[in-house]
Design a protein around this motif. Structure first.
Motif, PDB file in Angstrom:
ATOM      1  N   GLU A 190       0.840  -1.193   0.000  1.00 21.01           N
ATOM      2  CA  GLU A 190       0.000   0.000   0.000  1.00 21.01           C
ATOM      3  C   GLU A 190       0.881   1.250   0.000  1.00 21.01           C
ATOM      4  O   GLU A 190       1.837   1.336   0.752  1.00 21.01           O
ATOM      5  N   MET A 191       0.523   2.190  -0.839  1.00 25.95           N
ATOM      6  CA  MET A 191       1.256   3.442  -0.920  1.00 25.95           C
ATOM      7  C   MET A 191       0.352   4.567  -0.410  1.00 25.95           C
ATOM      8  O   MET A 191      -0.832   4.594  -0.740  1.00 25.95           O
ATOM      9  N   PRO A 192       0.903   5.476   0.374  1.00 26.08           N
ATOM     10  CA  PRO A 192       0.080   6.607   0.817  1.00 26.08           C
ATOM     11  C   PRO A 192      -0.455   7.391  -0.389  1.00 26.08           C
ATOM     12  O   PRO A 192       0.278   7.634  -1.355  1.00 26.08           O
TER      13      PRO A 192
ATOM     14  N   THR B 223      -0.467  11.730  -5.258  1.00 23.51           N
ATOM     15  CA  THR B 223      -0.898  13.105  -5.502  1.00 23.51           C
ATOM     16  C   THR B 223       0.303  14.015  -5.745  1.00 23.51           C
ATOM     17  O   THR B 223       0.321  14.807  -6.695  1.00 23.51           O
ATOM     18  N   TYR B 224       1.324  13.878  -4.915  1.00 25.63           N
ATOM     19  CA  TYR B 224       2.530  14.704  -5.050  1.00 25.63           C
ATOM     20  C   TYR B 224       3.180  14.471  -6.415  1.00 25.63           C
ATOM     21  O   TYR B 224       3.522  15.427  -7.122  1.00 25.63           O
ATOM     22  N   VAL B 225       3.346  13.211  -6.788  1.00 25.85           N
ATOM     23  CA  VAL B 225       4.014  12.887  -8.053  1.00 25.85           C
ATOM     24  C   VAL B 225       3.216  13.430  -9.239  1.00 25.85           C
ATOM     25  O   VAL B 225       3.790  13.963 -10.199  1.00 25.85           O
ATOM     26  N   MET B 226       1.901  13.342  -9.185  1.00 29.94           N
ATOM     27  CA  MET B 226       1.064  13.825 -10.286  1.00 29.94           C
ATOM     28  C   MET B 226       1.134  15.350 -10.420  1.00 29.94           C
ATOM     29  O   MET B 226       0.932  15.884 -11.507  1.00 29.94           O
ATOM     30  N   GLN B 227       1.456  16.065  -9.343  1.00 31.59           N
ATOM     31  CA  GLN B 227       1.491  17.526  -9.367  1.00 31.59           C
ATOM     32  C   GLN B 227       2.839  18.087  -9.818  1.00 31.59           C
ATOM     33  O   GLN B 227       2.929  19.273 -10.123  1.00 31.59           O
ATOM     34  N   GLN B 228       3.871  17.255  -9.846  1.00 29.64           N
ATOM     35  CA  GLN B 228       5.203  17.757 -10.171  1.00 29.64           C
ATOM     36  C   GLN B 228       5.387  17.901 -11.675  1.00 29.64           C
ATOM     37  O   GLN B 228       4.899  17.100 -12.461  1.00 29.64           O
ATOM     38  N   SER B 229       6.115  18.968 -12.048  1.00 27.42           N
ATOM     39  CA  SER B 229       6.423  19.217 -13.447  1.00 27.42           C
ATOM     40  C   SER B 229       7.910  18.922 -13.659  1.00 27.42           C
ATOM     41  O   SER B 229       8.773  19.710 -13.274  1.00 27.42           O
TER      42      SER B 229
ATOM     43  N   THR C 222      13.240  12.527  -4.893  1.00 35.23           N
ATOM     44  CA  THR C 222      12.585  12.028  -3.683  1.00 35.23           C
ATOM     45  C   THR C 222      11.266  12.757  -3.466  1.00 35.23           C
ATOM     46  O   THR C 222      11.170  13.959  -3.707  1.00 35.23           O
ATOM     47  N   VAL C 223      10.259  12.014  -3.015  1.00 35.36           N
ATOM     48  CA  VAL C 223       8.963  12.610  -2.691  1.00 35.36           C
ATOM     49  C   VAL C 223       9.105  13.331  -1.352  1.00 35.36           C
ATOM     50  O   VAL C 223       9.542  12.732  -0.363  1.00 35.36           O
ATOM     51  N   ASP C 224       8.761  14.627  -1.321  1.00 36.93           N
ATOM     52  CA  ASP C 224       8.863  15.408  -0.082  1.00 36.93           C
ATOM     53  C   ASP C 224       8.050  14.760   1.039  1.00 36.93           C
ATOM     54  O   ASP C 224       6.861  14.488   0.868  1.00 36.93           O
ATOM     55  N   GLY C 225       8.711  14.522   2.158  1.00 40.36           N
ATOM     56  CA  GLY C 225       8.037  13.943   3.322  1.00 40.36           C
ATOM     57  C   GLY C 225       7.955  12.429   3.307  1.00 40.36           C
ATOM     58  O   GLY C 225       7.501  11.821   4.276  1.00 40.36           O
ATOM     59  N   TYR C 226       8.386  11.793   2.220  1.00 41.91           N
ATOM     60  CA  TYR C 226       8.322  10.329   2.099  1.00 41.91           C
ATOM     61  C   TYR C 226       9.627   9.843   1.463  1.00 41.91           C
ATOM     62  O   TYR C 226       9.698   9.598   0.256  1.00 41.91           O
ATOM     63  N   ASP C 227      10.657   9.716   2.286  1.00 39.54           N
ATOM     64  CA  ASP C 227      11.984   9.359   1.772  1.00 39.54           C
ATOM     65  C   ASP C 227      12.054   7.959   1.166  1.00 39.54           C
ATOM     66  O   ASP C 227      13.003   7.645   0.450  1.00 39.54           O
ATOM     67  N   ASP C 228      11.065   7.107   1.442  1.00 43.97           N
ATOM     68  CA  ASP C 228      11.063   5.751   0.879  1.00 43.97           C
ATOM     69  C   ASP C 228      10.504   5.713  -0.540  1.00 43.97           C
ATOM     70  O   ASP C 228      10.445   4.653  -1.149  1.00 43.97           O
ATOM     71  N   TYR C 229      10.077   6.869  -1.056  1.00 40.63           N
ATOM     72  CA  TYR C 229       9.490   6.933  -2.393  1.00 40.63           C
ATOM     73  C   TYR C 229      10.199   7.978  -3.226  1.00 40.63           C
ATOM     74  O   TYR C 229      10.476   9.084  -2.767  1.00 40.63           O
ATOM     75  N   GLY C 230      10.478   7.604  -4.463  1.00 43.20           N
ATOM     76  CA  GLY C 230      11.043   8.532  -5.418  1.00 43.20           C
ATOM     77  C   GLY C 230      10.164   8.528  -6.659  1.00 43.20           C
ATOM     78  O   GLY C 230       9.246   7.716  -6.780  1.00 43.20           O
ATOM     79  N   TYR C 231      10.454   9.431  -7.583  1.00 41.84           N
ATOM     80  CA  TYR C 231       9.642   9.493  -8.801  1.00 41.84           C
ATOM     81  C   TYR C 231      10.468  10.056  -9.938  1.00 41.84           C
ATOM     82  O   TYR C 231      11.507  10.689  -9.740  1.00 41.84           O
TER      83      TYR C 231
END
Length: 108
Positions: free
Chosen positions: A40-42, A47-53, A77-86
């Protein structure tokens, strides 16, 4: 008397052996090497990844869950979630495990 004592001892021994088998140990099986583990992913990560340009990187081959991205693909790295990158590869947003560069999810 001796015979009844032997029968009683045997009955006691048999019932004790039956009670001794009540312990059960359950362990979680480890995934096979190379297996894709789904977790499961938060929703905030998606949402964060979809908003980044970010610019798309061209990659020869299919972008699939479980695939390890090459070192020349920049993973952020996803801000606030160091275990996820994009990153964005072949015009598709992907969520990556930063430590291994393995694709966790391909977003549409």
């Amino acid at each position: 008397m001796l015979k009844s004592l032997a029968v009683a001892s045997a009955a006691l021994f048999i019932s004790t052996a039956a009670f001794a088998q009540s312990t059960v140990i359950v362990t979680e099986p480890q995934p096979a090497p190379g297996a894709v583990v789904v977790h499961e992913m938060p929703t905030q990560v998606r949402t964060y990844v979809m908003q980044q340009s970010v610019p798309s990187v061209n990659y020869n081959g299919d972008v699939l869950v479980g695939r390890v991205l090459p070192q020349d693909v920049q993973v952020r790295t996803v801000d606030g979630y160091d275990d996820y990158g994009y990153t964005v590869v072949n015009e598709r947003r992907v969520i990556v495990e930063p430590s291994t560069r393995r694709v966790i999810q391909v977003l549409d």
